[in-house]
Design a protein around this motif. Sequence first.
Motif, PDB file in Angstrom:
ATOM      1  N   ALA A 137     -15.783  12.017 -25.328  1.00 46.23           N
ATOM      2  CA  ALA A 137     -13.757  12.596 -24.481  1.00 46.23           C
ATOM      3  C   ALA A 137     -12.221  11.881 -24.667  1.00 46.23           C
ATOM      4  O   ALA A 137     -11.901  12.094 -24.499  1.00 46.23           O
ATOM      5  CB  ALA A 137     -14.329  11.946 -22.964  1.00 46.23           C
ATOM      6  N   THR A 138     -12.741  10.572 -25.220  1.00 47.95           N
ATOM      7  CA  THR A 138     -11.813   9.835 -25.524  1.00 47.95           C
ATOM      8  C   THR A 138     -10.860  10.697 -26.705  1.00 47.95           C
ATOM      9  O   THR A 138     -10.014  10.821 -27.312  1.00 47.95           O
ATOM     10  CB  THR A 138     -11.403   8.676 -26.078  1.00 47.95           C
ATOM     11  OG1 THR A 138     -12.772   8.388 -27.371  1.00 47.95           O
ATOM     12  CG2 THR A 138     -12.120   7.330 -25.157  1.00 47.95           C
ATOM     13  N   LYS A 139     -12.040  10.995 -27.917  1.00 49.72           N
ATOM     14  CA  LYS A 139     -11.408  12.020 -29.293  1.00 49.72           C
ATOM     15  C   LYS A 139     -11.129  13.388 -28.854  1.00 49.72           C
ATOM     16  O   LYS A 139     -10.300  13.522 -29.519  1.00 49.72           O
ATOM     17  CB  LYS A 139     -12.768  11.429 -30.142  1.00 49.72           C
ATOM     18  CG  LYS A 139     -12.859  10.232 -30.778  1.00 49.72           C
ATOM     19  CD  LYS A 139     -12.106   9.732 -31.112  1.00 49.72           C
ATOM     20  CE  LYS A 139     -12.224   8.498 -31.716  1.00 49.72           C
ATOM     21  NZ  LYS A 139     -11.396   7.358 -32.316  1.00 49.72           N
ATOM     22  N   SER A 140     -11.728  13.794 -27.694  1.00 47.29           N
ATOM     23  CA  SER A 140     -11.454  14.953 -27.348  1.00 47.29           C
ATOM     24  C   SER A 140      -9.884  15.129 -27.141  1.00 47.29           C
ATOM     25  O   SER A 140      -8.942  15.766 -27.203  1.00 47.29           O
ATOM     26  CB  SER A 140     -12.411  15.648 -26.258  1.00 47.29           C
ATOM     27  OG  SER A 140     -13.879  15.845 -27.275  1.00 47.29           O
ATOM     28  N   ALA A 141      -9.344  14.022 -26.312  1.00 47.85           N
ATOM     29  CA  ALA A 141      -8.475  13.834 -25.559  1.00 47.85           C
ATOM     30  C   ALA A 141      -7.068  13.038 -26.915  1.00 47.85           C
ATOM     31  O   ALA A 141      -6.311  14.199 -26.576  1.00 47.85           O
ATOM     32  CB  ALA A 141      -8.186  12.846 -25.268  1.00 47.85           C
ATOM     33  N   LEU A 142      -8.163  12.779 -27.925  1.00 45.31           N
ATOM     34  CA  LEU A 142      -6.385  12.691 -28.691  1.00 45.31           C
ATOM     35  C   LEU A 142      -6.762  14.063 -29.679  1.00 45.31           C
ATOM     36  O   LEU A 142      -5.669  14.277 -29.931  1.00 45.31           O
ATOM     37  CB  LEU A 142      -7.564  11.445 -29.962  1.00 45.31           C
ATOM     38  CG  LEU A 142      -6.737  10.285 -30.079  1.00 45.31           C
ATOM     39  CD1 LEU A 142      -5.189   9.618 -29.500  1.00 45.31           C
ATOM     40  CD2 LEU A 142      -7.827   9.503 -31.517  1.00 45.31           C
ATOM     41  N   ASP A 143      -7.798  14.752 -29.869  1.00 41.09           N
ATOM     42  CA  ASP A 143      -7.536  15.885 -30.006  1.00 41.09           C
ATOM     43  C   ASP A 143      -6.724  16.448 -29.250  1.00 41.09           C
ATOM     44  O   ASP A 143      -5.707  17.326 -30.357  1.00 41.09           O
ATOM     45  CB  ASP A 143      -8.564  17.088 -30.316  1.00 41.09           C
ATOM     46  CG  ASP A 143     -10.039  15.874 -31.525  1.00 41.09           C
ATOM     47  OD1 ASP A 143      -9.310  15.091 -32.528  1.00 41.09           O
ATOM     48  OD2 ASP A 143     -10.901  15.947 -30.758  1.00 41.09           O
ATOM     49  N   ASN A 144      -6.326  17.081 -28.468  1.00 34.24           N
ATOM     50  CA  ASN A 144      -5.893  17.817 -27.546  1.00 34.24           C
ATOM     51  C   ASN A 144      -4.860  17.158 -27.528  1.00 34.24           C
ATOM     52  O   ASN A 144      -2.950  18.012 -28.011  1.00 34.24           O
ATOM     53  CB  ASN A 144      -6.280  17.493 -26.066  1.00 34.24           C
ATOM     54  CG  ASN A 144      -5.786  19.037 -25.620  1.00 34.24           C
ATOM     55  OD1 ASN A 144      -4.564  19.230 -24.475  1.00 34.24           O
ATOM     56  ND2 ASN A 144      -6.352  20.000 -25.268  1.00 34.24           N
ATOM     57  N   ILE A 145      -3.612  16.143 -27.385  1.00 31.47           N
ATOM     58  CA  ILE A 145      -2.263  15.645 -27.425  1.00 31.47           C
ATOM     59  C   ILE A 145      -1.921  15.329 -28.964  1.00 31.47           C
ATOM     60  O   ILE A 145      -0.698  15.968 -28.914  1.00 31.47           O
ATOM     61  CB  ILE A 145      -2.404  13.609 -27.000  1.00 31.47           C
ATOM     62  CG1 ILE A 145      -3.086  12.897 -27.900  1.00 31.47           C
ATOM     63  CG2 ILE A 145      -2.745  13.791 -25.537  1.00 31.47           C
ATOM     64  CD1 ILE A 145      -2.495  11.329 -27.373  1.00 31.47           C
ATOM     65  N   THR A 146      -3.035  15.626 -30.224  1.00 24.22           N
ATOM     66  CA  THR A 146      -2.622  15.477 -31.537  1.00 24.22           C
ATOM     67  C   THR A 146      -2.087  17.789 -31.111  1.00 24.22           C
ATOM     68  O   THR A 146      -0.403  17.860 -31.891  1.00 24.22           O
ATOM     69  CB  THR A 146      -3.220  16.200 -32.262  1.00 24.22           C
ATOM     70  OG1 THR A 146      -4.352  14.835 -32.397  1.00 24.22           O
ATOM     71  CG2 THR A 146      -3.351  16.233 -33.817  1.00 24.22           C
ATOM     72  N   LYS A 147      -2.583  18.368 -30.652  1.00 25.74           N
ATOM     73  CA  LYS A 147      -2.307  19.734 -30.688  1.00 25.74           C
ATOM     74  C   LYS A 147      -0.419  19.723 -29.523  1.00 25.74           C
ATOM     75  O   LYS A 147       0.490  20.807 -30.264  1.00 25.74           O
ATOM     76  CB  LYS A 147      -2.886  20.538 -30.332  1.00 25.74           C
ATOM     77  CG  LYS A 147      -4.096  20.964 -30.933  1.00 25.74           C
ATOM     78  CD  LYS A 147      -5.423  22.059 -30.210  1.00 25.74           C
ATOM     79  CE  LYS A 147      -6.414  21.447 -30.000  1.00 25.74           C
ATOM     80  NZ  LYS A 147      -6.967  22.698 -29.222  1.00 25.74           N
TER      81      LYS A 147
END
Length: 228
Positions: A137-147
């Motif tokens: 979940a933390t890494k999906s969140a990181l991918d999302n804020i990257t975009k």
Amino acid sequence: MPVEVQDNHLVKVFITGASRGIGSAIATLFSENGYTVIAPNRDELDLSDIVSVREYISRNSNEIDILINNAGINPLQGIREIEHENYLEIFQTNFFSCIELIQWCVPYWQAKRSGTVINISSIWGKISKPKRLLYGATKSALDNITKNLALELGEFNILVNAIAPGFINTELTRINNSIEDLEKIKEQIPLKRLAEPREVAKLAFFLGTQNSFITGQTIYIDGGYTCQ
Ligand SMILES: NC(=O)c1ccc[n+]([C@@H]2O[C@H](COP(=O)([O-])OP(=O)(O)OC[C@H]3O[C@@H](n4cnc5c(N)ncnc54)[C@H](OP(=O)(O)O)[C@@H]3O)[C@@H](O)[C@H]2O)c1
């Protein structure tokens, strides 16, 4: 036309979690190439503690060029094990601290109209595996804020990307997988081996030094594992 010569030591690279593993390899590669690397250890900047993060930010200059959010923890826990403190700690360390550090840098980057963020994500932000509930979940969140940040900050020539490693030969991987598990995992990776931290470092080095038009991307470095 004169060739533009860049004095690498004037370029400041800030990286978290450089005491070992992938972070150490990234810091070493930038240092070997003459870049100025700022790599606070946990005593100087404890990412699991918002007070420590805010104190560090208030005491130090934000005049850095490349921010690499690398530090991360991956305690193996499923839905029946996690408690409130667990998700506060992992989200603070792997995700909220990244936001705080990016916020710290943006005013400087906005003024100089350039900046680079490299977030170290994971394949577990895209695919899943038991006991990676909060970690993924933390890494999906990181991918999302990257975009999201690529969209918000693009007009200032601030490039924001994520690197999502698969199985890398580090302490974290050896702690979370037995020797037998690792042998089975190697068979499941199309390239039939784990990657070395230096291979991830080369990708971070490319994004930090050569890239001018990739932004908002999560780049998978997993030997083909997530293609299956
Ligand atoms: N290894 C893999 O196969 C793999 C795969 C996918 C993604 N990743 C990601 O890649 C990144 C690096 O992983 P790694 O395998 O190199 O990990 P590692 O060998 O376990 O090293 C983790 C680093 O993060 C630091 N750190 C952890 N908690 C911290 C805190 N509260 N405050 C400050 N620093 C802290 C550690 O510092 P200390 O020395 O003080 O503990 C260490 O330098 C992580 O974000 C991880 O999720 C790794």
